[in-house]
Design an enzyme around this catalytic site. Structure first.
Site, PDB file in Angstrom:
ATOM      1  CD  GLU A 142      -1.646  -9.929   4.573  1.00 18.13           C
ATOM      2  OE1 GLU A 142      -1.660  -9.011   5.411  1.00 18.13           O
ATOM      3  OE2 GLU A 142      -2.048  -9.796   3.406  1.00 18.13           O
ATOM      4  CG  HIS A 199      -1.687  -1.385   1.262  1.00 18.33           C
ATOM      5  ND1 HIS A 199      -2.717  -1.757   0.437  1.00 18.33           N
ATOM      6  CD2 HIS A 199      -1.431  -2.464   2.055  1.00 18.33           C
ATOM      7  CE1 HIS A 199      -3.091  -3.000   0.726  1.00 18.33           C
ATOM      8  NE2 HIS A 199      -2.316  -3.453   1.702  1.00 18.33           N
ATOM      9  CG  HIS A 246       0.676  -6.793   2.472  1.00 21.22           C
ATOM     10  ND1 HIS A 246      -0.206  -5.885   1.914  1.00 21.22           N
ATOM     11  CD2 HIS A 246       1.518  -7.151   1.475  1.00 21.22           C
ATOM     12  CE1 HIS A 246       0.088  -5.706   0.633  1.00 21.22           C
ATOM     13  NE2 HIS A 246       1.136  -6.470   0.338  1.00 21.22           N
ATOM     14  CD  GLU A 254      -1.935  -3.594   4.992  1.00 24.65           C
ATOM     15  OE1 GLU A 254      -3.141  -3.319   4.877  1.00 24.65           O
ATOM     16  OE2 GLU A 254      -1.380  -4.524   4.367  1.00 24.65           O
TER      17      GLU A 254
HETATM   18 ZN   LIG Z   1      -2.012  -5.169   2.728  1.00 28.60          ZN
END
Ligand SMILES: [Zn+2]
Length: 314
Positions: free
Chosen positions: A275, A102, A194, A139
């Site tokens: 993640e 992102h 992430h 994030e």
């Molecule tokens: Zn993400």
């Protein structure tokens, strides 16, 4: 953020069993390799401080004990696993792509990031805003910070580290460009960082590996196996450094395989996503908001990349 982030899953379970078959024949070997690196590396890493020229310490490093025995996050300095020699520079000549998931500016460019791009077997949004903790720690901020910390460690070990972005773009890059940057850098390994946005009741981290996809511009045939080895090594290294449990809501033993992520489908170099936790879960959010824990996260990522790049494929 469910339904809006690129890495949020679409229902699929058909690949789960592949994991136990392909598996880093793997886990013991991979982890042994990682331990071997730790033993080999010896002295102290300058990485945790982000400097690149510290001399090795006189004292021997603390022993690394393995997955599930993470060092306490005392804030007193580098984790035991950060004790790699600054003099060895074992990653000289190697290129690592770090992809901070992102972009903090995406929220101001919804039209641009909602543009659909071709990921081979589908069309998906260029990029997404990502999730955030209940307290508003995003994030995008998390992924960039952890990537910076990992870069410092990897560069101290001699690696050339390429970022997909460094908070210096108006938005994105789009997911297809994120893959392209790694391809054009001829990265030896790539990790997309992430944090997840799952329901608050679930927690833990997981690593996402590419499924075999041959459709349109996507052909992951050549990267499935090395990416699996990278994924298992990353799973083990992250667990060892942070003590974070495996996700209790997705994947198997912290590993998942997907065919719906553009950043993986379009990659020509070994690549995985991590993640690091569920930012919507209070415990994970507390850890991910803590800079000392983020240093451990970065250490785990850097150590795993080092192990992957210094251990012959078996
Ligand atoms: Zn993400």
């Amino acid at each position: 953020m469910t339904g809006t982030t690129d890495e949020r899953p679409t229902p699929r379970r058909s690949t789960r069993f592949r994991l136990t078959v392909l598996g880093c024949t793997a886990v013991p070997l991979c982890f042994a390799g990682w331990l071997g690196w730790q033993a080999l590396a010896g002295g102290g890493s300058p990485a945790a401080t982000g400097t690149s020229a510290s001399p090795p310490p006189a004292a021997p490093p603390p022993a690394t004990t393995g997955p599930g025995t993470a060092p306490a996050s005392t804030g007193a300095g580098p984790s035991p696993s950060s004790t790699a020699s600054g003099g060895a520079r074992p990653l000289t000549g190697r290129t690592v792509l770090l992809d901070p998931g992102h972009n903090s500016n995406n929220v101001n460019h919804t039209a641009e990031i909602n543009r659909l791009v071709d990921i081979g077997n589908a069309r998906k949004e260029c990029d997404t805003t990502g999730t955030e903790t209940d307290a508003g720690y995003t994030e995008a901020a998390y992924t960039l910070d952890v990537s910076h910390r990992a870069r410092a460690i990897l560069e101290a070990r001699g690696a050339k580290v390429v970022f997909t972005h460094d908070g210096d773009r108006e938005y994105g890059p789009c997911i297809d460009e994120r893959a392209k940057i790694g391809n054009e850098a001829h990265a030896d390994a790539a990790v997309s960082v992430h944090g997840d946005g799952a329901p608050a009741s679930v927690s833990g981290f997981h690593v996402i590996m590419p499924a075999k996809v041959t459709a349109g511009a996507a052909d992951t045939s050549a990267i499935v196996d090395p990416s699996h080895r990278l994924g298992v090594t990353l799973r083990d290294g992250f667990k060892a450094a942070t003590g974070e449990p495996y996700a209790d809501y997705i994947g198997e033993q912290g590993l998942d395989t997907r065919s719906d992520l553009g950043g993986l489908n379009l990659s020509k170099v070994p690549k995985v996503f991590i993640e690091c936790g569920n930012m919507r879960n209070s415990g994970d959010a507390q850890r991910m908001t803590d800079p000392q824990w983020r240093q451990l996260a970065a250490q785990g990522i850097a150590d795993a990349l080092t192990a992957y790049l210094t251990t012959p494929a078996g």
